[in-house]
Design an enzyme around this catalytic site. Structure first.
Site, mmCIF file in Angstrom:
data_model
loop_
_atom_site.group_PDB
_atom_site.id
_atom_site.type_symbol
_atom_site.label_atom_id
_atom_site.label_comp_id
_atom_site.label_asym_id
_atom_site.label_seq_id
_atom_site.Cartn_x
_atom_site.Cartn_y
_atom_site.Cartn_z
ATOM 1 N N SER A 179 0.796 -1.229 0.000
ATOM 2 C CA SER A 179 0.000 0.000 0.000
ATOM 3 C C SER A 179 0.826 1.275 0.000
ATOM 4 C CB SER A 179 -0.937 0.005 1.206
ATOM 5 O OG SER A 179 -0.200 -0.134 2.401
ATOM 6 N N HIS A 216 -4.880 -4.034 -2.631
ATOM 7 C CA HIS A 216 -4.559 -2.999 -3.630
ATOM 8 C C HIS A 216 -4.393 -3.566 -5.036
ATOM 9 C CE1 HIS A 216 -3.966 0.330 -0.784
ATOM 10 N NE2 HIS A 216 -3.696 -0.652 0.055
ATOM 11 N N LYS A 233 -11.312 -0.260 -2.219
ATOM 12 C CA LYS A 233 -10.322 0.348 -3.122
ATOM 13 C C LYS A 233 -10.861 0.263 -4.556
ATOM 14 C CE LYS A 233 -7.107 -0.778 0.507
ATOM 15 N NZ LYS A 233 -7.422 0.402 1.307
HETATM 16 N N1 PMP Z 1 -5.034 -4.584 3.659
HETATM 17 C C1 PMP Z 1 -4.236 -3.657 3.097
HETATM 18 C C2 PMP Z 1 -2.997 -4.102 2.409
HETATM 19 C C3 PMP Z 1 -4.583 -2.298 3.154
HETATM 20 O O1 PMP Z 1 -3.778 -1.382 2.607
HETATM 21 C C4 PMP Z 1 -5.776 -1.939 3.813
HETATM 22 C C5 PMP Z 1 -6.249 -0.491 3.899
HETATM 23 N N2 PMP Z 1 -5.443 0.484 3.457
HETATM 24 C C6 PMP Z 1 -6.558 -2.928 4.385
HETATM 25 C C7 PMP Z 1 -6.170 -4.241 4.293
HETATM 26 C C8 PMP Z 1 -7.811 -2.582 5.136
HETATM 27 O O2 PMP Z 1 -8.846 -2.357 4.266
HETATM 28 P P1 PMP Z 1 -10.097 -1.449 4.647
HETATM 29 O O3 PMP Z 1 -9.645 -0.035 4.591
HETATM 30 O O4 PMP Z 1 -11.066 -1.797 3.589
HETATM 31 O O5 PMP Z 1 -10.539 -1.837 6.013
#
Ligand code: PMP
Length: 383
Positions: free
Chosen positions: A170, A198, A229
Site C-alpha cells: 500500500s 490494492h 479500493k
Molecule cells: N489490507 C491492506 C494491504 C490495506 O492497505 C488496507 C487499507 N489500506 C486494508 C487491508 C484494510 O482495508 P479497509 O480499509 O477496507 O478496512
C-alpha cells in the site's frame, strides 16, 4: 515538527467529492492523487442506482452480526459471487478489509503456531497476528529467499505455519513475486495467504490480482481483499478452497462481534464487481495513467520506486521537507497522502500518490507540474 505545514495533514476534510478524481478541499476544487479509487468505482452509476433501490426497499442497515440477524440473502449472494469470481469453493464477507485480515488470521492460527509476515505488511495483518496469539517471524520485504531461510530455521518446531504477503504494497506500490513465495511455501510445508487489497481489479488479465498476474492462483491457500479500493465501497472478504471456512464463521471474533454490511453497500458492491469484470479497458487506462505519473515524477527528478504501479511513493530526506512539500502541493490544488516514520518502510517520509483510471492525462500533467514546482521550492529537487 508539524509547524513545517500550517495544515494538519492527518485531518484533511473533503467537503464534497466532485468526481472520482476531484473534490472540494478548503472551498476549492482539488485534484485527488491520494485515494485508493483505482478504477473510479466510488462514483459508479449502476452502483448508486442499485444502492438507492435497495435502501428504499430494505432500509439502510442490518442492526446485527452475520451470525445473528445480520445475514440477508444479499450477503449470501455476494459471497457466492466472490467464490465464483475467484473460482474458489468458499467466500466469507466481513464488514471491512481490516476485519477480514483480523478475522481470517486469528481464526487460522493460534498461540501454538507460527506466522511469517513480510516486513512491510499492513497494520491489519500485524493486528490480526496479535489477536491470534501466534508467534510472529518477520522476513525481509518481497524476499522469498529470506523467507525460506527462516522457514528452514524453524523446521523442527511443531504447529501450523502461515505466510502472509500482499499483492501490491500500500505504501510503496511494490508488487509481490507471488509464484516464488508459493514455491517456497510448498517446499517448506507452510500455507500462503495473499492480501490482494490494492491489487484486486488492478493486476491480472481478469483483475483478480497479483496471484493471477503470476499464474499461481491455485497455489495460494487464502486470498483476502477489500471492497474499499478498486470496488469503491466498503467491506472485506476471504476466499479459499479449504472446507473449514464454515468453522471460521464460528471462531472469528471480528466476523461475529460486529454488525454486518448494510444492504445498500452489498448491492453497490455487487454492481461494481460486475463493472470491474465487464470493463477490462479500465485496467488498461489505469496502467497507462500509472506509467504517465511514474515517468513524469522521475523525469522531474524525484525519488520513486523503479517500476510503474498505481501507487507511486516519492521518498524524501526528512520530515520538515515532507511536510512543506505536502502543504505546497495542497496549495497548488493537488492532494496526496503523507506518510511519516515510523509507519513507513525504511523510516523515510513518503508522499504516497495514487492514480486512478478516472484521471485524465491533463490532470496527471497538472499534478506532475505541481510536484516539479513545489519540489524545487522545498529543495527536494536540486536545480
Ligand atoms: N489490507 C491492506 C494491504 C490495506 O492497505 C488496507 C487499507 N489500506 C486494508 C487491508 C484494510 O482495508 P479497509 O480499509 O477496507 O478496512
Amino acid at each position: 515538527m508539524l509547524h513545517a505545514s500550517p495544515r494538519d495533514p492527518f485531518n484533511v476534510v473533503i467537503e464534497k467529492p466532485l468526481s472520482a478524481s476531484e473534490g472540494v478541499i478548503e472551498g476549492r476544487p482539488t485534484l485527488l492523487f491520494g485515494t485508493n479509487n483505482y478504477l473510479g468505482m466510488s462514483q459508479s452509476t449502476p452502483a448508486r442506482e442499485k444502492a438507492q433501490a435497495v435502501a428504499r426497499s430494505m432500509g439502510v442497515g442490518t442492526t446485527g452480526s452475520r451470525i445473528a440477524n445480520g445475514t440477508f440473502s444479499l450477503h449470501a449472494q455476494l459471497e457466492q459471487r466472490l467464490a465464483k469470481l475467484f473460482g474458489r469453493k468458499h467466500a466469507m464477507v466481513f464488514s471491512t478489509g481490516y476485519q477480514a485480515n483480523l478475522g481470517t488470521i486469528s481464526a487460522l492460527v493460534n498461540k501454538d503456531d507460527i506466522l511469517f509476515l513480510d516486513a512491510d505488511c499492513h497494520a491489519s495483518i500485524y493486528d490480526g497476528a496479535k489477536l491470534s496469539g501466534a508467534r510472529v517471524i518477520r522476513f525481509r520485504h518481497n524476499d522469498p529467499a529470506d523467507l525460506e531461510k527462516r522457514l528452514k530455521r524453524s523446521a523442527h518446531e511443531s504447529g501450523a505455519r502461515l505466510v502472509v504477503i500482499e499483492g501490491i504494497y500500500s505504501m510503496t506500490g511494490n508488487v509481490a513475486p507471488v509464484k516464488r513465495f508459493a514455491e517456497v511455501c510448498k517446499a517448506n510445508g507452510a500455507a500462503l495467504m495473499v492480501d490482494e487489497a490494492h491489487s484486486f481489479g488492478v493486476l491480472g488479465e481478469n483483475g483478480r490480482g497479483a496471484a493471477e498476474l503470476d499464474g499461481c492462483e491455485g497455489e495460494v491457500d487464502f486470498i483476502v481483499g477489500t471492497f474499499s479500493k478498486s470496488l469503491g465501497t466498503v467491506g472485506g472478504y476471504c476466499v479459499t478452497d479449504h472446507d473449514d471456512i464454515d468453522l471460521m464463521r464460528l471462531v472469528s471474533r471480528p466476523y461475529m462481534f460486529t454488525a454486518s454490511l448494510p444492504p445498500e453497500i452489498v448491492a453497490a458492491t455487487l454492481a461494481t464487481i460486475d463493472d470491474v469484470e465487464a470493463k477490462p479497458e479500465l485496467r488498461a487506462q489505469l496502467r497507462a495513467n500509472a506509467a504517465q505519473l511514474h515517468g513524469g515524477l522521475r523525469a522531474a527528478g524525484l525519488k520513486t520506486g523503479e517500476h510503474p504501479s498505481p501507487v507511486v511513493a516519492v521518498t524524501l530526506d526528512d520530515i520538515p521537507q515532507a511536510l512543506a512539500f505536502w502543504n505546497g502541493l495542497l496549495e497548488a490544488g493537488v492532494y496526496v497522502n503523507l506518510s511519516l516514520p515510523p509507519a513507513t518502510p525504511d523510516n523515510f517520509p513518503l508522499l504516497r500518490c495514487s492514480v486512478s483510471a478516472a484521471h485524465t492525462p491533463a490532470q496527471i500533467e497538472k499534478a506532475i507540474a505541481a510536484f516539479a514546482q513545489v519540489g524545487k521550492a522545498v529543495g527536494a529537487i536540486k536545480a
